[in-house]
Design an enzyme around this catalytic site. Structure first.
Site, PDB file in Angstrom:
ATOM      1  N   ASP A  17       0.831  -1.204   0.000  1.00 56.83           N
ATOM      2  CA  ASP A  17       0.000   0.000   0.000  1.00 56.83           C
ATOM      3  C   ASP A  17       0.868   1.257   0.000  1.00 56.83           C
ATOM      4  OD1 ASP A  17       0.944  -0.111   2.587  1.00 56.83           O
ATOM      5  OD2 ASP A  17      -0.882   0.716   3.445  1.00 56.83           O
ATOM      6  N   HIS A  34       0.006   2.783  -8.424  1.00 62.60           N
ATOM      7  CA  HIS A  34      -0.149   1.325  -8.573  1.00 62.60           C
ATOM      8  C   HIS A  34       0.811   0.795  -9.654  1.00 62.60           C
ATOM      9  CE1 HIS A  34      -3.396   1.507  -5.823  1.00 62.60           C
ATOM     10  NE2 HIS A  34      -4.303   1.982  -6.649  1.00 62.60           N
ATOM     11  N   LEU A 128      10.735 -20.839  -5.505  1.00 63.71           N
ATOM     12  CA  LEU A 128       9.938 -19.853  -4.762  1.00 63.71           C
ATOM     13  C   LEU A 128       8.471 -20.022  -5.131  1.00 63.71           C
ATOM     14  CD1 LEU A 128       9.614 -17.093  -3.179  1.00 63.71           C
ATOM     15  CD2 LEU A 128      10.000 -15.959  -5.374  1.00 63.71           C
TER      16      LEU A 128
HETATM   17  C1  FPP Z   1      -3.652  -0.466  -1.521  1.00 66.06           C
HETATM   18  O1  FPP Z   1      -3.066   0.706  -1.185  1.00 66.06           O
HETATM   19  C2  FPP Z   1      -3.037  -1.107  -2.692  1.00 66.06           C
HETATM   20  C3  FPP Z   1      -3.744  -1.637  -3.679  1.00 66.06           C
HETATM   21  C4  FPP Z   1      -5.217  -1.686  -3.646  1.00 66.06           C
HETATM   22  C5  FPP Z   1      -3.119  -2.187  -4.904  1.00 66.06           C
HETATM   23  C6  FPP Z   1      -1.802  -2.869  -4.802  1.00 66.06           C
HETATM   24  C7  FPP Z   1      -1.440  -3.325  -6.168  1.00 66.06           C
HETATM   25  C8  FPP Z   1      -0.263  -3.131  -6.789  1.00 66.06           C
HETATM   26  C9  FPP Z   1       0.899  -2.521  -6.130  1.00 66.06           C
HETATM   27  C10 FPP Z   1      -0.020  -3.497  -8.204  1.00 66.06           C
HETATM   28  C11 FPP Z   1      -0.556  -4.782  -8.707  1.00 66.06           C
HETATM   29  C12 FPP Z   1       0.127  -5.985  -8.198  1.00 66.06           C
HETATM   30  C13 FPP Z   1       0.767  -6.913  -8.928  1.00 66.06           C
HETATM   31  C14 FPP Z   1       1.220  -8.150  -8.294  1.00 66.06           C
HETATM   32  C15 FPP Z   1       1.061  -6.729 -10.344  1.00 66.06           C
HETATM   33  P1  FPP Z   1      -3.200   2.166  -1.847  1.00 66.06           P
HETATM   34  O2  FPP Z   1      -2.052   2.362  -2.697  1.00 66.06           O
HETATM   35  O3  FPP Z   1      -4.526   2.358  -2.424  1.00 66.06           O
HETATM   36  O4  FPP Z   1      -2.998   2.929  -0.545  1.00 66.06           O
HETATM   37  P2  FPP Z   1      -3.080   4.408  -0.063  1.00 66.06           P
HETATM   38  O5  FPP Z   1      -4.406   4.925  -0.442  1.00 66.06           O
HETATM   39  O6  FPP Z   1      -2.943   4.122   1.379  1.00 66.06           O
HETATM   40  O7  FPP Z   1      -1.938   5.160  -0.610  1.00 66.06           O
END
Ligand code: FPP
Length: 300
Positions: A17, A34, A128
């Site tokens: 996150d 993301h 892994l």
């Molecule tokens: C939550 O925090 C994070 C997500 C909902 C998405 C995480 C996904 C990825 C990093 C990419 C996809 C993964 C793969 C394996 C390809 P947020 O970033 O929304 O949090 P914040 O609002 O606290 O900043």
């Protein structure tokens, strides 16, 4: 995870996150964060392989995330599909077995097909186990597993001998895993929060938790360590350089490369040694005379 690792964790889990905040702080849409997070996944996998970690679980999309704006959900799903398309061959070549854990029934059929294909292509990976959690809710999985119940367990005698292990095996089956995963040894949350957020509730019973690995002060302290330098950014060249100037993504902080600092050249002026502040001058002692002490003047 720089420096010597005393004991290699068998299972590391990562809550990826902080992406949205990272992007917002730079005036960019959340999805940019993301994308940056997804790019980092490759480096995290490489680090896990190098360290000899057996299982790595990444929280990519929680069941709660369906409540996010439709455009963000769509972008995340597209990102996952693209990641599978780009990375599967590389994972297979490096002995990584990819498994997507969580519910499948609410995913788009094209994403489901991509998941099936990636899992088949990497099924022989033995170095892994990379588990990507998608539409994942630990509570829902525990409920589903408990609802099926031990009575329906095909290995009922095993359930009797070790009910926890038997439950873990059924839990694994409920999330489409290929077998029971070991307990999580290390849980990392890149955004700095200190919550589990419905992730691996059963498996994290004894996990060590880390929220953010590099805080600015820790970074500065590490930089001062003589003989080692850990650049957190790549050299400022082209696109990478622009990215570096925007500052490292939260999950980029996970795998700094430790590069030995070359010994300073004492002949060069302006080296670290030469620039050190001088010690305060000592109190002057009376000058010692060389040679034989002169004879004291005779009295009289
Ligand atoms: C939550 O925090 C994070 C997500 C909902 C998405 C995480 C996904 C990825 C990093 C990419 C996809 C993964 C793969 C394996 C390809 P947020 O970033 O929304 O949090 P914040 O609002 O606290 O900043």
């Amino acid at each position: 995870l720089d420096g010597p690792v005393a004991a290699v964790p068998a299972h590391v889990a990562l809550i990826m996150d902080g992406n949205g905040r990272w992007a917002a702080a730079r005036g960019r849409p959340r999805v940019v964060g993301h994308w940056a997070g997804a790019r980092t996944v490759r480096r995290v996998v490489d680090a896990a392989l190098a360290l000899g970690i057996g299982t790595l679980t990444l929280y990519a999309f929680s069941s709660d995330n369906w409540r996010r704006p439709a455009a963000e959900v769509q972008a995340l799903m597209r990102l996952l599909r693209a990641h599978l398309a780009d990375e599967t061959a590389r994972l297979a070549a490096h002995g990584v077995r990819l498994v997507v854990v969580g519910r499948r029934d609410r995913l788009d059929p094209t994403l489901r097909d991509a998941i099936d294909a990636a899992e088949r292509a990497t099924a022989h990976g033995a170095r892994l186990r990379l588990r990507i959690a998608v539409d994942y809710s630990a509570r829902d999985l525990i409920l589903a597993t408990a609802a099926v119940g031990a009575a329906d367990d095909p290995s009922a005698s095993a359930a009797h001998a070790d009910p926890r292990a038997a439950f873990a095996a059924r839990l694994g089956a409920a999330m489409h895993d290929v077998g029971p995963a070991p307990d999580v040894d290390l849980l990392i949350r890149t955004g700095g929060e200190r919550r589990l957020s419905d992730f691996l509730l059963w498996e994290c019973a004894y996990a060590e938790a880390l929220a953010r690995l590099r805080r600015p002060r820790a970074r500065a302290r590490r930089r001062r360590v003589r003989g080692a330098r850990a650049p957190l950014r790549r050299p400022p060249l082209g696109r990478r350089g622009r990215r570096a100037r925007r500052g490292p993504h939260p999950s980029h902080r996970l795998t700094p490369h430790v590069v030995p600092r070359p010994a300073p050249d004492p002949r060069r002026r302006g080296t670290r040694r030469a620039r050190r502040p001088r010690a305060p001058p000592r109190a002057r002692r009376p000058a010692r005379r060389r040679g034989r002490p002169r004879a004291a003047p005779r009295a009289g």
